[in-house]
Design a protein around this motif. Sequence first.
Motif, PDB file in Angstrom:
ATOM      1  N   ALA A   4       0.922  -1.270  -0.137  1.00  0.00           N
ATOM      2  CA  ALA A   4      -0.079   0.029  -0.164  1.00  0.00           C
ATOM      3  C   ALA A   4       0.887   0.993  -0.013  1.00  0.00           C
ATOM      4  O   ALA A   4       1.881   1.424   0.707  1.00  0.00           O
ATOM      5  N   ARG A   5       0.421   2.482  -0.888  1.00  0.00           N
ATOM      6  CA  ARG A   5       1.279   3.367  -0.883  1.00  0.00           C
ATOM      7  C   ARG A   5       0.675   4.373   0.359  1.00  0.00           C
ATOM      8  O   ARG A   5      -0.767   4.781   0.026  1.00  0.00           O
ATOM      9  N   ILE A   6       1.420   4.939   1.255  1.00  0.00           N
ATOM     10  CA  ILE A   6       0.916   5.250   2.363  1.00  0.00           C
ATOM     11  C   ILE A   6       1.478   6.962   2.472  1.00  0.00           C
ATOM     12  O   ILE A   6       2.499   7.267   2.165  1.00  0.00           O
ATOM     13  N   VAL A  83      -4.292   6.902   4.120  1.00  0.00           N
ATOM     14  CA  VAL A  83      -3.837   8.020   4.838  1.00  0.00           C
ATOM     15  C   VAL A  83      -3.770   8.074   6.178  1.00  0.00           C
ATOM     16  O   VAL A  83      -4.410   7.298   6.666  1.00  0.00           O
ATOM     17  N   VAL A  84      -2.248   8.390   6.809  1.00  0.00           N
ATOM     18  CA  VAL A  84      -2.248   8.464   8.225  1.00  0.00           C
ATOM     19  C   VAL A  84      -2.052   9.840   8.795  1.00  0.00           C
ATOM     20  O   VAL A  84      -1.160  10.595   8.354  1.00  0.00           O
ATOM     21  N   ILE A 104      -8.456   6.312   6.105  1.00  0.00           N
ATOM     22  CA  ILE A 104      -7.696   7.264   6.995  1.00  0.00           C
ATOM     23  C   ILE A 104      -7.664   6.968   8.222  1.00  0.00           C
ATOM     24  O   ILE A 104      -8.477   6.645   8.681  1.00  0.00           O
ATOM     25  N   ILE A 105      -6.447   6.965   8.797  1.00  0.00           N
ATOM     26  CA  ILE A 105      -6.333   6.651  10.302  1.00  0.00           C
ATOM     27  C   ILE A 105      -5.712   7.694  10.966  1.00  0.00           C
ATOM     28  O   ILE A 105      -5.124   8.628  10.460  1.00  0.00           O
ATOM     29  N   ASN A 106      -6.015   7.692  12.320  1.00  0.00           N
ATOM     30  CA  ASN A 106      -5.452   8.858  12.986  1.00  0.00           C
ATOM     31  C   ASN A 106      -4.925   8.499  14.647  1.00  0.00           C
ATOM     32  O   ASN A 106      -5.636   7.370  14.922  1.00  0.00           O
ATOM     33  N   ALA A 187      -0.795   0.953  11.346  1.00  0.00           N
ATOM     34  CA  ALA A 187      -0.696   1.210   9.897  1.00  0.00           C
ATOM     35  C   ALA A 187      -0.287  -0.155   9.031  1.00  0.00           C
ATOM     36  O   ALA A 187      -0.736  -0.367   7.908  1.00  0.00           O
ATOM     37  N   GLU A 188       0.267  -0.956   9.692  1.00  0.00           N
ATOM     38  CA  GLU A 188       0.708  -2.261   9.205  1.00  0.00           C
ATOM     39  C   GLU A 188      -0.593  -3.122   8.997  1.00  0.00           C
ATOM     40  O   GLU A 188      -0.875  -3.641   7.977  1.00  0.00           O
TER      41      GLU A 188
END
Length: 196
Positions: A4-6, A83-84, A104-106, A187-188
């Motif tokens: 995945a491109r992050i 997106v992170v 999208i994660i936060n 993220a992983e």
Amino acid sequence: MLTARIAVLVSGGGTNLQALIDAQRRGELHSGVLSLVIADKPGVRAVTRAHEADIACAVIPRREPGFEEKVLEALGHYRIDMVVLAGFLGILSADFIAQFPGPIINIHPSLIPAFCGKGFYGLKVHQAALDYGVKVTGATVHYVNEVPDGGKIILQKAVEVQPGDTAEVLQRRVMEQAEWVILPQAAELVAQTIMK
Ligand code: GRF
């Protein structure tokens, strides 16, 4: 195996970005590749960290007109899959979230649903925890939706509040013992789910 491109959105010191960079170097973040950093203001340490790690970096000032459109354009240009938000202080609109197809994660510096939502960011979160007198706090990684800090929880990690803690001391402990641990792990996990 595709990865995945992050993209990582940042606003300040970038210690959470650094945790992602270090995890990637250790091979713990391998289902995704850090492909773009977007800073919403110039001159922040996170930009330097991106350059030092040879990650493409764009500065898109949050207060300028068309901020979200420019971010979406950059995400498309770099073919970003997820997106992170890492120390990112902006609130993304429902329209933005609807337009970006991937997750999208936060990272939030408390155990949601405690001390979260509008106005709870940075040191304010830890001061609220101290004012309330909680004995345990921590950090949460969650999916981003239109409700500030409202999306589905992915990972959490608890941290003890020590007697005599100041907000600054507690913030540092939460960053070191929780944020920098669970953000790369989350993220992983998310990268794995979208590359199945
Ligand atoms: C940290 O308290 C983090 O929890 C919050 O922003 C602060 C700085 O993060 N989201 P960073 O060093 O810019 O990653």
